[in-house]
Structures are given as structure tokens and as C-alpha cells.
Enzyme design. Structure first.
Site, mmCIF file in Angstrom:
data_model
loop_
_atom_site.group_PDB
_atom_site.id
_atom_site.type_symbol
_atom_site.label_atom_id
_atom_site.label_comp_id
_atom_site.label_asym_id
_atom_site.label_seq_id
_atom_site.Cartn_x
_atom_site.Cartn_y
_atom_site.Cartn_z
ATOM 1 N N LYS A 7 41.432 90.299 45.250
ATOM 2 C CA LYS A 7 42.237 91.525 45.181
ATOM 3 C C LYS A 7 42.443 92.227 46.525
ATOM 4 O O LYS A 7 43.511 92.787 46.766
ATOM 5 C CB LYS A 7 41.597 92.513 44.207
ATOM 6 C CG LYS A 7 41.763 92.058 42.793
ATOM 7 C CD LYS A 7 41.113 93.023 41.853
ATOM 8 C CE LYS A 7 40.978 92.358 40.513
ATOM 9 N NZ LYS A 7 40.167 93.109 39.605
ATOM 10 N N ASP A 28 44.126 98.052 37.332
ATOM 11 C CA ASP A 28 42.792 97.870 36.719
ATOM 12 C C ASP A 28 42.185 99.179 36.234
ATOM 13 O O ASP A 28 41.672 99.264 35.126
ATOM 14 C CB ASP A 28 41.818 97.274 37.740
ATOM 15 C CG ASP A 28 41.830 95.758 37.716
ATOM 16 O OD1 ASP A 28 42.534 95.186 36.882
ATOM 17 O OD2 ASP A 28 41.125 95.179 38.557
ATOM 18 N N ALA A 42 31.431 98.530 43.938
ATOM 19 C CA ALA A 42 32.392 99.188 44.838
ATOM 20 C C ALA A 42 33.422 98.173 45.325
ATOM 21 O O ALA A 42 33.983 98.303 46.408
ATOM 22 C CB ALA A 42 31.652 99.822 46.026
ATOM 23 N N GLY A 57 36.895 95.526 44.122
ATOM 24 C CA GLY A 57 38.275 95.797 43.698
ATOM 25 C C GLY A 57 38.351 96.522 42.359
ATOM 26 O O GLY A 57 39.002 97.567 42.243
ATOM 27 N N ALA A 58 37.695 95.962 41.324
ATOM 28 C CA ALA A 58 37.786 96.561 39.987
ATOM 29 C C ALA A 58 37.169 97.962 39.992
ATOM 30 O O ALA A 58 37.763 98.919 39.472
ATOM 31 C CB ALA A 58 37.084 95.680 38.967
ATOM 32 N N ASN A 103 26.086 100.670 44.488
ATOM 33 C CA ASN A 103 26.484 99.308 44.825
ATOM 34 C C ASN A 103 25.357 98.574 45.531
ATOM 35 O O ASN A 103 24.548 99.183 46.231
ATOM 36 C CB ASN A 103 27.719 99.361 45.745
ATOM 37 C CG ASN A 103 28.393 98.011 45.870
ATOM 38 O OD1 ASN A 103 28.584 97.324 44.871
ATOM 39 N ND2 ASN A 103 28.744 97.615 47.080
ATOM 40 N N ARG A 104 25.339 97.226 45.353
ATOM 41 C CA ARG A 104 24.327 96.395 46.053
ATOM 42 C C ARG A 104 24.360 96.668 47.562
ATOM 43 O O ARG A 104 23.321 96.810 48.186
ATOM 44 C CB ARG A 104 24.631 94.914 45.782
ATOM 45 C CG ARG A 104 23.808 93.973 46.630
ATOM 46 C CD ARG A 104 24.104 92.534 46.312
ATOM 47 N NE ARG A 104 25.491 92.147 46.584
ATOM 48 C CZ ARG A 104 25.957 90.925 46.434
ATOM 49 N NH1 ARG A 104 25.170 89.962 45.998
ATOM 50 N NH2 ARG A 104 27.220 90.647 46.698
HETATM 51 N N1 LIG Z 1 38.143 93.265 32.182
HETATM 52 C C1 LIG Z 1 39.122 93.236 33.062
HETATM 53 O O1 LIG Z 1 40.310 93.470 32.766
HETATM 54 C C2 LIG Z 1 38.788 92.969 34.488
HETATM 55 C C3 LIG Z 1 39.707 93.292 35.481
HETATM 56 C C4 LIG Z 1 39.347 93.076 36.786
HETATM 57 C C5 LIG Z 1 38.117 92.533 37.088
HETATM 58 N N2 LIG Z 1 37.256 92.225 36.115
HETATM 59 C C6 LIG Z 1 35.923 91.677 36.423
HETATM 60 O O2 LIG Z 1 35.284 92.585 37.297
HETATM 61 C C7 LIG Z 1 34.316 91.903 38.080
HETATM 62 C C8 LIG Z 1 34.400 92.360 39.525
HETATM 63 O O3 LIG Z 1 35.676 92.012 40.042
HETATM 64 P P1 LIG Z 1 36.173 92.584 41.444
HETATM 65 O O4 LIG Z 1 37.584 92.187 41.542
HETATM 66 O O5 LIG Z 1 35.804 94.015 41.595
HETATM 67 O O6 LIG Z 1 35.290 91.720 42.467
HETATM 68 P P2 LIG Z 1 34.906 92.088 43.985
HETATM 69 O O7 LIG Z 1 35.949 92.903 44.633
HETATM 70 O O8 LIG Z 1 34.502 90.788 44.602
HETATM 71 O O9 LIG Z 1 33.598 93.031 43.830
HETATM 72 C C9 LIG Z 1 32.405 92.512 43.276
HETATM 73 C C10 LIG Z 1 31.418 93.652 43.048
HETATM 74 O O10 LIG Z 1 30.260 93.104 42.399
HETATM 75 C C11 LIG Z 1 29.107 93.302 43.230
HETATM 76 N N3 LIG Z 1 28.250 92.126 43.141
HETATM 77 C C12 LIG Z 1 28.631 90.829 43.201
HETATM 78 N N4 LIG Z 1 27.552 90.038 43.094
HETATM 79 C C13 LIG Z 1 26.464 90.853 42.989
HETATM 80 C C14 LIG Z 1 25.074 90.634 42.862
HETATM 81 N N5 LIG Z 1 24.564 89.398 42.835
HETATM 82 N N6 LIG Z 1 24.254 91.712 42.759
HETATM 83 C C15 LIG Z 1 24.748 92.963 42.786
HETATM 84 N N7 LIG Z 1 26.075 93.233 42.919
HETATM 85 C C16 LIG Z 1 26.923 92.194 43.014
HETATM 86 C C17 LIG Z 1 29.653 93.470 44.624
HETATM 87 O O11 LIG Z 1 28.698 94.148 45.425
HETATM 88 P P3 LIG Z 1 28.743 94.020 47.039
HETATM 89 O O12 LIG Z 1 29.775 95.011 47.508
HETATM 90 O O13 LIG Z 1 27.366 94.355 47.472
HETATM 91 O O14 LIG Z 1 29.142 92.605 47.370
HETATM 92 C C18 LIG Z 1 30.902 94.306 44.337
HETATM 93 O O15 LIG Z 1 30.574 95.648 44.081
HETATM 94 C C19 LIG Z 1 34.597 90.420 37.846
HETATM 95 O O16 LIG Z 1 33.640 89.937 36.947
HETATM 96 C C20 LIG Z 1 35.956 90.395 37.212
HETATM 97 O O17 LIG Z 1 36.118 89.273 36.354
HETATM 98 C C21 LIG Z 1 37.556 92.431 34.806
#
Ligand SMILES: NC(=O)c1ccc[n+]([C@@H]2O[C@H](COP(=O)([O-])OP(=O)(O)OC[C@H]3O[C@@H](n4cnc5c(N)ncnc54)[C@H](OP(=O)(O)O)[C@@H]3O)[C@@H](O)[C@H]2O)c1
Length: 266
Positions: free
Chosen positions: A72, A109, A134, A136-137, A157-158
Site C-alpha cells: 500500500k 480501508d 501503524a 497501511g491498514a 506498534n511493534r
Molecule cells: N479486512 C480488510 O478489509 C483488510 C484491509 C486491509 C488490510 N487488511 C489486513 O491488515 C493487515 C495489515 O495490512 P497493512 O496493509 O497495514 O500491512 P503493513 O502496512 O505492512 O503493516 C503491517 C503492520 O503489522 C505490524 N506487524 C507485522 N508483523 C508483526 C509482528 N510480527 N509483530 C508485531 N507487529 C507486526 C507492523 O508493525 P511494524 O511497523 O513494527 O513493522 C505494522 O504495524 C494484513 O493482515 C491485511 O491482510 C485487511
């Protein structure tokens, strides 16, 4: 509607793709709305994203692209223009291909998450909200939450620096709103939202210590697969009200379809 030479294609850019559930909601919706379109998953690694994107510019029957983890932030930089929340936050989850091959990015989102909560009958008025994540979502959700009449938002956030930077940015954007970075501790919060990717893989740890969750707290998810994540299972066992990740997509598919397929949707 059967796929034909007139069908317009939407590509879902994601990596990996195995967890993807959007097509199961989006394709029936296009059918219901009478749009001749189809959504297909494209599993593209971050290393290949820019090359894939360049190719998409030349696909003339492409209505656009839906974007999810981990693309994203990068897609926002590849778009030719951003509008609305995408422009403010430099994050996008959908991009419409214009006739000349340029892309306009938007971010639905957060609006989708809040619409999903409301559709399930949850009221956010004067609520204290803990948001985990913190990325994209979570960024989109934080923005949409602050447009509601919530009492306080704490982002955990982590990588704490990312939560602090997001909270600072949001305080500037929403003067007068209480928004801070903080620990992953649900004590005293009315609503807790997992906006991290934790829960997607069976071996993931829980995104917060569940013993801090009190009965009656609304616990929401962004992770859609599994349908009931280990966090939601643990929260239900503690008497919390659970809100599935799938509601985030059902809350926003209408917005995505209208943006990609209606003439007025740019
Ligand atoms: N239901 C829906 O419609 C919808 C829509 C969008 C997204 N989603 C889901 O939302 C989730 C996040 O998506 P995103 O786009 O926000 O991804 P992203 O931008 O890559 O962000 C990932 C987030 O998760 C944290 N994270 C990842 N691995 C971790 C770990 N091992 N321990 C602790 N924190 C961790 C990251 O922390 P750091 O900053 O420390 O790396 C960051 O805050 C995904 O599972 C996606 O499938 C669902």
C-alpha cells in the site's frame, strides 16, 4: 455475468495471495450492481512491483487495481495522482486506471472499517479506542476513527517510532482530538482494534496481552483469514464483543466498485 471481451478487469496486488478473500465479496457485488467486471488476484513480490505496475499501464481493459499487504505504501508512490485520504496519508488501497494509462489512487480501508462497525450496530460516540499497528491498514483506520466523535485514540506498534510519528501527524491533522502512541494494553479502552498483520499465520503471537481485555470491550480485527483469529477467540472467551476482519471489506466493497466502475467515481 459471463466473462467476455467486454469485461473490464481489476487486479488485486498482494503478496502472498493465499489469504485473499476480497474476490469472494467483490465479484458477486459487481454482478449485483450490473458492472461487467472481474477481480483476479495477482501475487507480486515487492521486488517485482514496479515492473508489474509499468505493465499495468498498458492494459486497456483494466478498470484498476486493489492493493493490500505489503504494497500500500509503495503503490501510493507509483500512482500519478492521489486523492482524499490517500493524498493526506500517502497510502492507497485502490487505484483507478485512466484512459491514458495514468493511475489515480484512493484509500478506503479506514472508511470501510468504520462503515463495517456501524453496519454491525457499534456506536463509536465518546469511545476510548486502542489501535494496534501503524502500517497501511491501521493508518487509514486511525484517520477514519478521528473523523468520528471518539473520546481518545491510542496507537500501539511493534516499532514504537512509527506509532509516535503517526500520532503526531494525526494531532496536526485533527487539532483538539486526543491521539497518542502507547503500550499494547487494553485496560480502560472501550474498543480495541488489531490493525497489524498478526493472526494471519498460525504461529503468530497475539497482538496484545489478552488478560488486559475486560468483558464488554469491542475487539475488532483487520485480519480476515482465518475468519475468527486467535485474538477474536481469546477475546470472546473473556466476554468481549468480537468484530471480524471480513466486516472491513463488506463495509468498503461498495466504495471500491463505485470508484472503479462508475463514470463519476474518479
Ligand atoms: N479486512 C480488510 O478489509 C483488510 C484491509 C486491509 C488490510 N487488511 C489486513 O491488515 C493487515 C495489515 O495490512 P497493512 O496493509 O497495514 O500491512 P503493513 O502496512 O505492512 O503493516 C503491517 C503492520 O503489522 C505490524 N506487524 C507485522 N508483523 C508483526 C509482528 N510480527 N509483530 C508485531 N507487529 C507486526 C507492523 O508493525 P511494524 O511497523 O513494527 O513493522 C505494522 O504495524 C494484513 O493482515 C491485511 O491482510 C485487511
Amino acid at each position: 455475468m459471463p466473462i467476455s471481451g467486454k469485461t473490464r478487469v481489476v487486479v488485486h496486488l498482494t503478496y502472498p495471495a493465499k489469504h485473499l478473500r476480497t474476490p469472494e465479496f467483490f465479484n458477486p457485488l459487481l454482478e449485483r450492481l450490473g458492472y461487467d467486471g472481474v477481480l483476479v488476484p495477482w501475487e507480486v513480490s515487492p521486488a517485482n512491483l514496479a515492473t508489474a505496475w509499468q505493465g499495468l499501464r498498458g492494459i486497456e481493459n483494466l478498470a484498476g487495481v486493489i492493493v493490500t499487504v505489503p504494497h500500500k505504501l509503495e503503490v501510493a508512490t507509483l500512482c500519478d495522482e492521489l486523492k482524499g485520504t490517500a493524498l493526506l496519508l500517502k497510502v492507497c488501497n485502490v487505484a483507478k486506471r485512466l484512459a491514458d494509462g495514468r493511475f489515480t489512487g484512493r484509500m478506503f480501508d479506514g472508511d470501510g472499517f468504520v462503515a463495517g462497525l456501524k453496519k454491525q450496530g457499534h456506536d463509536l460516540g465518546r469511545k476510548r479506542v486502542l489501535l494496534l499497528g501503524a502500517g497501511g491498514a491501521a493508518t487509514g483506520i486511525a484517520h477514519a476513527l478521528l473523523a468520528e466523535d471518539i473520546q481518545e485514540l491510542v496507537i500501539s506498534n511493534r516499532t514504537p517510532a512509527k506509532a509516535e510519528a503517526l500520532a503526531l501527524e494525526l494531532r496536526l491533522m485533527f487539532p483538539g482530538k486526543r491521539v497518542n502512541a502507547g503500550p499494547a494494553d487494553a485496560s480502560g479502552f472501550d474498543v480495541v482494534i488489531n490493525g497489524t498483520a498478526l493472526g494471519l499465520n498460525a504461529r503468530d503471537p497475539l497482538p496484545l496481552p489478552v488478560e488486559t481485555l475486560a468483558a464488554g470491550t469491542i475487539v475488532g480485527e483487520v485480519v480476515m483469514n482465518p475468519d475468527i483469529t486467535p485474538l477474536l477467540t481469546a477475546a470472546a472467551e473473556r466476554g468481549c464483543i468480537i468484530h471480524k476482519g471480513a466486516h472491513m471489506i463488506t463495509g468498503q466493497v461498495d466504495l471500491l466498485a463505485e470508484f472503479l466502475f462508475s463514470q463519476a467515481g474518479v
